[in-house]
Design an enzyme around this catalytic site. Structure first.
Site, PDB file in Angstrom:
ATOM      1  N   HIS A 182      44.424  86.528  21.310  1.00 12.07           N
ATOM      2  CA  HIS A 182      43.441  85.498  21.219  1.00 12.07           C
ATOM      3  C   HIS A 182      42.348  84.906  21.686  1.00 12.07           C
ATOM      4  CE1 HIS A 182      48.196  84.752  22.320  1.00 12.07           C
ATOM      5  NE2 HIS A 182      48.066  84.523  21.060  1.00 12.07           N
ATOM      6  N   LYS A 237      61.711  79.627  18.304  1.00 10.71           N
ATOM      7  CA  LYS A 237      62.056  80.186  18.897  1.00 10.71           C
ATOM      8  C   LYS A 237      62.398  80.998  20.021  1.00 10.71           C
ATOM      9  CE  LYS A 237      59.451  81.029  15.792  1.00 10.71           C
ATOM     10  NZ  LYS A 237      58.044  82.120  14.506  1.00 10.71           N
ATOM     11  N   ARG A 266      47.082  90.483  12.660  1.00 11.90           N
ATOM     12  CA  ARG A 266      46.719  91.556  13.737  1.00 11.90           C
ATOM     13  C   ARG A 266      46.475  92.747  12.947  1.00 11.90           C
ATOM     14  NH1 ARG A 266      50.447  90.241  18.263  1.00 11.90           N
ATOM     15  NH2 ARG A 266      51.329  89.707  16.020  1.00 11.90           N
ATOM     16  N   SER A 272      51.968  88.877  23.119  1.00 12.43           N
ATOM     17  CA  SER A 272      51.647  87.958  24.589  1.00 12.43           C
ATOM     18  C   SER A 272      53.319  88.834  25.238  1.00 12.43           C
ATOM     19  CB  SER A 272      52.382  86.552  24.615  1.00 12.43           C
ATOM     20  OG  SER A 272      50.942  86.066  23.870  1.00 12.43           O
TER      21      SER A 272
HETATM   22  N1  COA Z   1      46.300  88.418  20.039  1.00 13.53           N
HETATM   23  C1  COA Z   1      47.539  88.647  20.567  1.00 13.53           C
HETATM   24  N2  COA Z   1      48.512  88.465  20.112  1.00 13.53           N
HETATM   25  C2  COA Z   1      48.591  87.426  19.240  1.00 13.53           C
HETATM   26  C3  COA Z   1      47.564  87.904  18.721  1.00 13.53           C
HETATM   27  C4  COA Z   1      46.235  87.613  18.596  1.00 13.53           C
HETATM   28  N3  COA Z   1      45.002  87.863  17.349  1.00 13.53           N
HETATM   29  N4  COA Z   1      47.915  86.244  17.011  1.00 13.53           N
HETATM   30  C5  COA Z   1      49.032  86.227  17.373  1.00 13.53           C
HETATM   31  N5  COA Z   1      48.993  87.285  18.695  1.00 13.53           N
HETATM   32  C6  COA Z   1      51.256  86.920  19.170  1.00 13.53           C
HETATM   33  C7  COA Z   1      51.354  86.241  20.441  1.00 13.53           C
HETATM   34  O1  COA Z   1      50.753  86.168  21.749  1.00 13.53           O
HETATM   35  C8  COA Z   1      52.650  85.919  19.558  1.00 13.53           C
HETATM   36  O2  COA Z   1      52.979  87.297  20.555  1.00 13.53           O
HETATM   37  P1  COA Z   1      54.720  87.127  21.146  1.00 13.53           P
HETATM   38  O3  COA Z   1      55.542  86.340  19.990  1.00 13.53           O
HETATM   39  O4  COA Z   1      54.594  88.390  21.511  1.00 13.53           O
HETATM   40  O5  COA Z   1      55.028  85.971  21.983  1.00 13.53           O
HETATM   41  C9  COA Z   1      52.821  86.606  18.354  1.00 13.53           C
HETATM   42  O6  COA Z   1      51.863  87.128  17.914  1.00 13.53           O
HETATM   43  C10 COA Z   1      52.440  84.787  17.723  1.00 13.53           C
HETATM   44  O7  COA Z   1      54.001  84.729  17.029  1.00 13.53           O
HETATM   45  P2  COA Z   1      54.573  83.360  16.784  1.00 13.53           P
HETATM   46  O8  COA Z   1      55.539  83.159  16.690  1.00 13.53           O
HETATM   47  O9  COA Z   1      53.648  83.697  15.697  1.00 13.53           O
HETATM   48  O10 COA Z   1      53.104  81.881  16.602  1.00 13.53           O
HETATM   49  P3  COA Z   1      52.739  82.179  18.240  1.00 13.53           P
HETATM   50  O11 COA Z   1      53.920  81.771  19.106  1.00 13.53           O
HETATM   51  O12 COA Z   1      51.274  81.987  18.667  1.00 13.53           O
HETATM   52  O13 COA Z   1      53.072  79.831  17.507  1.00 13.53           O
HETATM   53  C11 COA Z   1      53.527  78.410  16.814  1.00 13.53           C
HETATM   54  C12 COA Z   1      53.962  79.871  16.499  1.00 13.53           C
HETATM   55  C13 COA Z   1      53.835  77.428  17.335  1.00 13.53           C
HETATM   56  C14 COA Z   1      52.241  78.035  15.812  1.00 13.53           C
HETATM   57  C15 COA Z   1      54.554  77.804  15.548  1.00 13.53           C
HETATM   58  O14 COA Z   1      56.180  77.941  15.387  1.00 13.53           O
HETATM   59  C16 COA Z   1      54.426  75.957  14.882  1.00 13.53           C
HETATM   60  O15 COA Z   1      54.020  75.717  14.609  1.00 13.53           O
HETATM   61  N6  COA Z   1      55.840  75.181  15.680  1.00 13.53           N
HETATM   62  C17 COA Z   1      55.352  73.744  16.034  1.00 13.53           C
HETATM   63  C18 COA Z   1      56.918  73.639  14.887  1.00 13.53           C
HETATM   64  C19 COA Z   1      56.539  73.449  13.180  1.00 13.53           C
HETATM   65  O16 COA Z   1      55.356  72.887  12.968  1.00 13.53           O
HETATM   66  N7  COA Z   1      57.042  74.725  12.952  1.00 13.53           N
HETATM   67  C20 COA Z   1      56.889  75.436  11.811  1.00 13.53           C
HETATM   68  C21 COA Z   1      57.499  74.448  10.657  1.00 13.53           C
HETATM   69  S1  COA Z   1      56.530  74.913   9.168  1.00 13.53           S
END
Ligand code: COA
Length: 160
Positions: free
Chosen positions: A17, A41, A91, A129
């Site tokens: 991140h 989720k 990634r 994560s």
């Molecule tokens: N380095 C390390 N890990 C990374 C990464 C990076 N560069 N990029 C992504 N990841 C990992 C994250 O750590 C996370 O790991 P995990 O699943 O083990 O926790 C995963 O990849 C990404 O998870 P994801 O669920 O895709 O995204 P997020 O947890 O980062 O966030 C939101 C998702 C919060 C952005 C999204 O759910 C959201 O916008 N929610 C608000 C409600 C909304 O508007 N929904 C969308 C309607 S279309």
């Protein structure tokens, strides 16, 4: 002034991140790390206060960066902040399908928002994560994967 929003659960923040944050700041004048209070989720192991603190502590030397919590739809937060784009890390190819879906859904909800994908350094391409939490849970070293303060927080969380 071009503002970008980098959203996520950040449970917890990893070096991957951080890599994305640094890259995004080369493009945007200001970046807001937007930490989702609730996830549809996921059930985070760190509270929203803990997640915010870990990011703030880790990034305190980085300029033009803000760290804020958000609730509800991401696009609502993006609009409120007057941001021009959502930043997401890609990634590997496996991220692409879900990210494309999310980007299109966000565009449907707010047509003026762009999504910018950044590729973290390949040394972090396997990182997530969940992986970090699993390694820490079973007593493995996460030293090279997360900032020292996060390593300490994980140790405390999984103290047995
Ligand atoms: N380095 C390390 N890990 C990374 C990464 C990076 N560069 N990029 C992504 N990841 C990992 C994250 O750590 C996370 O790991 P995990 O699943 O083990 O926790 C995963 O990849 C990404 O998870 P994801 O669920 O895709 O995204 P997020 O947890 O980062 O966030 C939101 C998702 C919060 C952005 C999204 O759910 C959201 O916008 N929610 C608000 C409600 C909304 O508007 N929904 C969308 C309607 S279309």
């Amino acid at each position: 002034m071009k503002i970008g929003v980098y959203p996520g659960t950040f449970d917890p923040i990893t070096n991957g991140h951080l890599d994305v944050i640094r890259r995004a700041l080369k493009i945007f004048d200001e970046l807001i790390v937007a930490v989702a209070i609730l996830s549809y989720k996921k059930t985070p192991i760190f509270s929203i206060e803990e997640r915010l603190n870990l990011i703030k502590e880790t990034t305190k030397e980085i300029e033009n960066l803000k760290v804020e919590a958000f609730d509800g739809l991401l696009v609502k937060f993006v609009k409120q902040k007057g941001a021009v784009a959502i930043v997401r890390g890609l990634r590997a190819v496996s991220d692409y399908e879900f990210e494309l879906q999310l980007a299109h859904a966000n565009r449907r909800l707010y047509r003026d928002v762009e999504t910018v994908f950044l590729m973290p350094s390949e040394e972090f391409s396997f990182l997530s994560s969940s992986l970090v939490k699993e390694i820490a849970y079973f007593g493995g070293s996460v030293k090279s994967l997360v900032p020292p303060i996060v390593e300490k927080a994980l140790k405390q969380k999984f103290q047995r």
